[in-house]
Motif scaffolding. Structure first.
Motif, PDB file in Angstrom:
ATOM      1  N   ASN A  26       0.803  -1.019  -0.127  1.00 51.91           N
ATOM      2  CA  ASN A  26      -0.184  -0.048  -0.740  1.00 51.91           C
ATOM      3  C   ASN A  26       0.850   1.295  -0.321  1.00 51.91           C
ATOM      4  OD1 ASN A  26      -3.021  -0.307   0.937  1.00 51.91           O
ATOM      5  ND2 ASN A  26      -1.548  -2.910   1.791  1.00 51.91           N
ATOM      6  N   GLY A  27       2.065   1.089   0.135  1.00 54.16           N
ATOM      7  CA  GLY A  27       2.537   2.302   0.023  1.00 54.16           C
ATOM      8  C   GLY A  27       3.126   3.390   1.044  1.00 54.16           C
ATOM      9  N   ILE A  28       2.483   3.151   2.365  1.00 57.43           N
ATOM     10  CA  ILE A  28       2.337   3.581   3.153  1.00 57.43           C
ATOM     11  C   ILE A  28       3.921   3.954   3.719  1.00 57.43           C
ATOM     12  CG2 ILE A  28      -0.336   2.754   3.498  1.00 57.43           C
ATOM     13  CD1 ILE A  28       1.113   1.340   6.396  1.00 57.43           C
ATOM     14  N   MET A  33       1.699   2.940  10.294  1.00 60.53           N
ATOM     15  CA  MET A  33       1.539   2.190  10.210  1.00 60.53           C
ATOM     16  C   MET A  33      -0.377   1.424  10.869  1.00 60.53           C
ATOM     17  SD  MET A  33       2.615  -0.839   9.359  1.00 60.53           S
ATOM     18  CE  MET A  33       4.064  -0.758   9.751  1.00 60.53           C
ATOM     19  N   PRO A  34      -1.320   1.085  10.548  1.00 59.01           N
ATOM     20  CA  PRO A  34      -2.741   0.921  11.212  1.00 59.01           C
ATOM     21  C   PRO A  34      -2.134   0.586  12.399  1.00 59.01           C
ATOM     22  CG  PRO A  34      -2.794   0.401   8.964  1.00 59.01           C
ATOM     23  CD  PRO A  34      -1.343   0.529   8.795  1.00 59.01           C
ATOM     24  N   ALA A  35      -4.322   0.607  12.956  1.00 58.68           N
ATOM     25  CA  ALA A  35      -3.770  -0.169  14.927  1.00 58.68           C
ATOM     26  C   ALA A  35      -3.472  -1.219  14.659  1.00 58.68           C
ATOM     27  CB  ALA A  35      -4.935   1.086  15.763  1.00 58.68           C
ATOM     28  N   ASP A  36      -4.630  -2.046  13.717  1.00 62.79           N
ATOM     29  CA  ASP A  36      -4.860  -2.846  14.206  1.00 62.79           C
ATOM     30  C   ASP A  36      -3.270  -3.529  13.255  1.00 62.79           C
ATOM     31  OD1 ASP A  36      -7.318  -2.952  13.474  1.00 62.79           O
ATOM     32  OD2 ASP A  36      -7.325  -2.735  11.985  1.00 62.79           O
ATOM     33  N   PHE A  37      -2.323  -3.623  13.556  1.00 65.02           N
ATOM     34  CA  PHE A  37      -0.895  -3.907  13.515  1.00 65.02           C
ATOM     35  C   PHE A  37       0.189  -3.477  14.303  1.00 65.02           C
ATOM     36  CE2 PHE A  37      -1.817  -3.554   8.450  1.00 65.02           C
ATOM     37  CZ  PHE A  37      -1.160  -4.911   8.751  1.00 65.02           C
TER      38      PHE A  37
END
Length: 245
Positions: A26-28, A33-37
């Motif tokens: 996704n190139g972030i 980094m999303p909170a799910d990780f």
């Protein structure tokens, strides 16, 4: 064994692998980094450890062997192709590791790759974009020949002619075969063998982190390519297997 936060170690590793795969696809930014990780700094520390210890390449190579065997090939390749791809570099890439490719009119870095006949990665070297293909091939082919002892032939385009052919044969017992474009060919033409490595470049550009070079360090740029290809191969292995008959 317990990982950080009391979670099983295998679960923690899977979470880290999934997080890095998400970043590459996704190139972030690391900090996005999303909170799910897991927290971004822990994920980055995991990535850095795998990069510096060569673990991502070891993991990638093991998966490549499984993909080759599933496709009915020996795990160890005997033939491949070499080519390069110039990509624009982000502002974070310092002047010391970037350059201008006058042929492609790209200011950035160049990815030199060797792939097998299935289009799977055998070796990669990232340089400044002004580094010539033949100069990089001297180093990359030596590394690939040392890692893949059964490799006997590599196809290349006209940019790899000259003394490189004799050097490969004498130093590595490797036949470098040039796939030439016929003078009668006009416009875009799919050349024998060459389309295989072009397919790899197309896959890399679909990984948003690789659409341009965002990495400060060359080692990180190379590691991102291995992550992208490892993700591609694991998806192939996850598909239901269909025999040839």
């Amino acid at each position: 064994m317990q990982g950080q936060g009391g979670q099983p170690e295998a679960y923690c590793h899977r979470a880290m692998l999934d997080a890095i795969g998400y970043l590459v696809d996704n190139g972030i930014k690391w900090r996005a980094m999303p909170a799910d990780f897991p927290p971004w700094d822990r994920v980055y520390a995991f990535f850095r450890r795998w990069r510096d210890r060569g673990l991502i390449r070891e993991f990638h190579d093991r998966v490549r062997g499984q993909v080759r065997e599933r496709a009915g090939h020996d795990a160890l390749p005997t033939a491949g192709m070499i080519d390069s791809q110039s990509v624009k570099a982000d502002a974070v890439v310092g002047a010391g590791t970037r350059g201008f490719d006058g042929g492609k009119l790209v200011n950035g870095r160049k990815r030199h790759v060797v792939v097998d006949t299935l289009g799977l990665l055998l070796g990669v070297m990232v340089t400044a974009a002004d580094v010539g293909d033949r100069a990089a091939a001297h180093i990359l082919l030596e590394q690939v020949a040392a890692a893949h002892h059964r490799l006997a032939q590599v196809w290349a385009d006209g940019g790899y002619t000259g003394s490189l052919i004799e050097h490969c044969l004498g130093a590595f017992a490797l036949v470098l075969a040039i796939v030439k474009r016929s003078g009668s060919m006009k416009g875009f033409v799919v050349l024998p063998k060459r389309w295989i490595v072009e397919r790899l470049f197309a896959h890399l550009m679909r990984s948003r982190r690789l659409a341009r070079d965002f990495e400060r360090r060359i080692a990180s740029a190379e590691a991102m390519i291995y992550w992208s290809m490892a993700a591609l191969m694991t998806r192939r292995l996850a598909r239901p297997h269909r025999g040839r008959g």
